[in-house]
Enzyme design. Sequence first.
Site, PDB file in Angstrom:
ATOM      1  N   GLU A 180     -11.718  51.543  15.454  1.00 18.23           N
ATOM      2  CA  GLU A 180     -11.768  52.250  14.173  1.00 18.23           C
ATOM      3  C   GLU A 180     -10.554  53.153  14.037  1.00 18.23           C
ATOM      4  OE1 GLU A 180     -13.655  51.688  11.726  1.00 18.23           O
ATOM      5  OE2 GLU A 180     -15.389  50.628  12.557  1.00 18.23           O
ATOM      6  N   TYR A 202     -18.574  37.988  11.399  1.00 17.88           N
ATOM      7  CA  TYR A 202     -18.706  39.360  11.897  1.00 17.88           C
ATOM      8  C   TYR A 202     -19.851  40.064  11.184  1.00 17.88           C
ATOM      9  CZ  TYR A 202     -17.506  44.330  12.480  1.00 17.88           C
ATOM     10  OH  TYR A 202     -17.544  45.675  12.733  1.00 17.88           O
ATOM     11  N   TRP A 224      -9.758  46.207   7.874  1.00 16.91           N
ATOM     12  CA  TRP A 224     -10.552  45.844   9.038  1.00 16.91           C
ATOM     13  C   TRP A 224     -10.298  44.398   9.436  1.00 16.91           C
ATOM     14  CZ3 TRP A 224     -12.347  47.623  13.179  1.00 16.91           C
ATOM     15  CH2 TRP A 224     -13.281  46.901  13.946  1.00 16.91           C
TER      16      TRP A 224
END
Length: 211
Positions: free
Chosen positions: A62, A40, A70
């Site tokens: 988010e 990522y 995350w």
Amino acid sequence: MTQDTRHTTTPADAAPGVVVGQDGLARPAWAAVDPLLRDYYDSEWGMPVTDERGVFERVSLEGFQAGLSWATILRKRPAFRAAFDGFDPDVIAAYTEADVERLMTDAGIVRNRRKIQAAVTNARATIRLREEMGLAGLVWSFRPATTPRPRTFAEIPTRSDESLALSKELRRRGFAFVGPTTMYALMEAIGIVDTHLLDSHRRGSSGIWPS
């Protein structure tokens, strides 16, 4: 996240938090070990996202990330995309309470009713914004004049005047789960600011900011 020192090294001249992997590339510690986070970081994080659906998806994710890691959201992203119809604002804006209940039974996503309802609310607000500059245009209008130049993880801000202003504007437009810290994370993720560490191999890779 525990760093596996068998596979990475931290050179004496590297800033704290920067780890050089077996491939010889320097990354922050959070992206140095887990393959999902590394991929990522190497291919997506910090690269410009300027289309409506792309920005809407990231605003949504988010929001779901608030209070969680995350990595958790990233692992669940395929399930999120399936459950939320590819984050198409037009489809999500038409969701009913039955859809909210459906999503609350989906173990593949984060089953938080307020966050699910916020995604629906934000889809409707996104559609309203089409009458003006659109979601992507509004978000990018808060790009600052300069970007941070952190050498250590501790030097990376978690919010800014611009993220506070963006948060206030989105809330005024009817968005939810768009606090200033969440919006700063969004700005980092889609290239509005570049918070790659100066020693990272990804510094300046967005083409938006010089290295």
